[in-house]
Design an enzyme around this catalytic site. Structure first.
Site, PDB file in Angstrom:
ATOM      1  N   THR A  50       0.857  12.488  -6.805  1.00 46.60           N
ATOM      2  CA  THR A  50       0.677  12.627  -8.219  1.00 46.60           C
ATOM      3  C   THR A  50      -1.038  12.763  -8.082  1.00 46.60           C
ATOM      4  O   THR A  50      -1.759  13.162  -9.619  1.00 46.60           O
ATOM      5  CB  THR A  50       1.343  10.926  -8.924  1.00 46.60           C
ATOM      6  N   ASN A 153      -3.353  -5.707  -0.319  1.00 44.24           N
ATOM      7  CA  ASN A 153      -4.535  -5.534  -0.446  1.00 44.24           C
ATOM      8  C   ASN A 153      -5.644  -6.776  -1.317  1.00 44.24           C
ATOM      9  O   ASN A 153      -4.808  -7.378  -2.069  1.00 44.24           O
ATOM     10  CB  ASN A 153      -5.052  -3.937  -1.046  1.00 44.24           C
ATOM     11  N   PHE A 155      -7.005  -7.469  -4.003  1.00 41.28           N
ATOM     12  CA  PHE A 155      -7.073  -7.299  -5.467  1.00 41.28           C
ATOM     13  C   PHE A 155      -4.934  -7.876  -5.609  1.00 41.28           C
ATOM     14  O   PHE A 155      -4.534  -8.585  -6.243  1.00 41.28           O
ATOM     15  CB  PHE A 155      -6.945  -5.833  -6.363  1.00 41.28           C
ATOM     16  N   GLU A 156      -4.556  -7.258  -4.391  1.00 40.10           N
ATOM     17  CA  GLU A 156      -2.449  -7.174  -4.762  1.00 40.10           C
ATOM     18  C   GLU A 156      -2.812  -9.174  -4.367  1.00 40.10           C
ATOM     19  O   GLU A 156      -2.024  -9.411  -4.681  1.00 40.10           O
ATOM     20  CB  GLU A 156      -2.062  -6.726  -3.862  1.00 40.10           C
ATOM     21  N   SER A 190      -7.131  -4.667   2.998  1.00 40.49           N
ATOM     22  CA  SER A 190      -8.585  -3.696   2.685  1.00 40.49           C
ATOM     23  C   SER A 190      -9.125  -4.687   1.868  1.00 40.49           C
ATOM     24  O   SER A 190      -8.598  -5.509   0.806  1.00 40.49           O
ATOM     25  CB  SER A 190      -8.278  -2.690   1.694  1.00 40.49           C
ATOM     26  N   GLY A 237      -1.323   3.211   2.741  1.00 34.90           N
ATOM     27  CA  GLY A 237      -0.760   1.865   2.651  1.00 34.90           C
ATOM     28  C   GLY A 237       0.641   1.971   3.345  1.00 34.90           C
ATOM     29  O   GLY A 237       1.327   1.156   4.201  1.00 34.90           O
ATOM     30  N   ASP A 238       1.419   2.866   3.523  1.00 31.71           N
ATOM     31  CA  ASP A 238       2.962   3.444   3.550  1.00 31.71           C
ATOM     32  C   ASP A 238       2.663   3.186   5.359  1.00 31.71           C
ATOM     33  O   ASP A 238       3.542   3.294   5.946  1.00 31.71           O
ATOM     34  CB  ASP A 238       3.081   4.520   3.577  1.00 31.71           C
TER      35      ASP A 238
END
Length: 315
Positions: A50, A153, A155-156, A190, A237-238
């Site tokens: 996307t 990451n 933030f997650e 990260s 990431g995948d």
């Protein structure tokens, strides 16, 4: 490969693109190259990712996911060693994933669930979610408790624990909180922490908590500093989660080696990709999303047998 060798089977529930490399397109090839049988369930089927100007396609809903799983079950081919999941936008779809994980774990207690809890990221120090907010409680309360390996990451990791990370000490505390929620392996893929090599490097932190036969717990913690590549890649990431699955399987008690191989292979793929992208874009031009698609097939040898170019430090 000898047919007598036990086949290691992975059920990978991720997005699919016709053109390019994200989701299952980024995960299946590396896993197959490294000797795994991959059964992909495509949570979406899009023309491309996307980040392009245009994209078209369809999404799989939770009923359709359930139906596909029922088909596997009816034929008695729902036997897996690993489950791998990534980006999802739908809470009910995620809830169905939990049901599938729990059922598969009931029939194989050794099954390992590798989850990349894709929810958002930081830009210029500010974190924001790029999935609906109602996914956070599903990840936190349902998914993470049944996961064995997670790759958030920074933030997650902060979202899942409700704790902010400003220092390495706080990052290790957050990883301990994540261990307490269920997973025995946590890799923060990260972070914006400062390392010894300066701001041109991303810090990767890993923690593996194993239970010995006598019941005592032993934790291995590592830190890596990986050169930042100045480009907006998609699918990294995948690819990371898939390779971490493979290398932790091959080095089950050595997170240091598994992460060195994963991060080094990543670096080989990204360096090849940016070099090709810049050559195609021409001097002074910003590469397009199409030019920045991961050079996956061209990196086959690096994925299979990565030269270790980034070392991990044990903490």
């Amino acid at each position: 490969m000898e047919e007598t060798e036990a086949r290691c089977r992975v059920l990978s529930i991720q997005s699919h693109v016709v053109c390019g490399y994200v989701g299952n397109k980024a995960a299946s090839f590396p896993l197959q190259v490294l000797g795994f049988e991959v059964d992909p369930v495509n949570s979406v089927q899009f023309s491309n990712h996307t980040g392009y100007a245009h994209w078209k396609g369809q999404m799989l809903n939770s009923d359709q996911l359930h139906e596909l799983y029922e088909g596997l079950k009816l034929n008695n081919v729902n036997h897996y060693d690993y489950i791998l999941t990534g980006y999802t936008r739908d809470a009910s779809f995620l809830a169905t994933v939990v049901d599938i994980v729990q059922e598969l774990k009931q029939q194989n207690s050794d099954l390992v669930y590798v989850c990349d809890p894709v929810m958002g990221d930081k830009w210029n120090g500010e974190g924001s979610m790029y999935v609906p907010k109602d996914l956070l409680p599903v990840y936190r309360d349902k998914i993470v408790p049944v996961a064995d390996i997670i790759t958030p990451n920074q933030f997650e990791a902060e979202l899942l624990t409700g704790r902010k990370i400003h220092t390495e000490k706080e990052a290790l505390e957050v990883m301990d909180m994540l261990h307490a929620m269920g997973p025995e392996t946590v890799v923060i893929t990260s972070s914006d922490l400062q390392g010894s090599l300066g701001s041109d490097f991303l810090i990767v932190l890993g923690s593996q908590r194993k239970t010995r036969a006598d019941g005592t717990k032993v934790t291995q913690r590592i830190r890596m500093e990986s050169p930042k590549v100045d480009a907006d890649f998609v699918g990294t990431g995948d690819l990371f989660a898939a390779m971490l699955l493979a290398w932790t399987h091959k080095h089950p008690n050595n997170l240091k080696v598994a992460c060195e191989k994963t991060v080094s292979a990543m670096q080989h793929v990204l360096q090849r990709t940016i070099k090709c992208a810049k050559a195609h874009a021409g001097k002074g031009n910003k590469p397009s999303p199409a030019q920045l698609e991961l050079r996956m097939v061209q990196s086959k040898k690096d994925i299979e047998n990565p030269e270790i170019i980034i070392k991990a430090t044990e903490l």
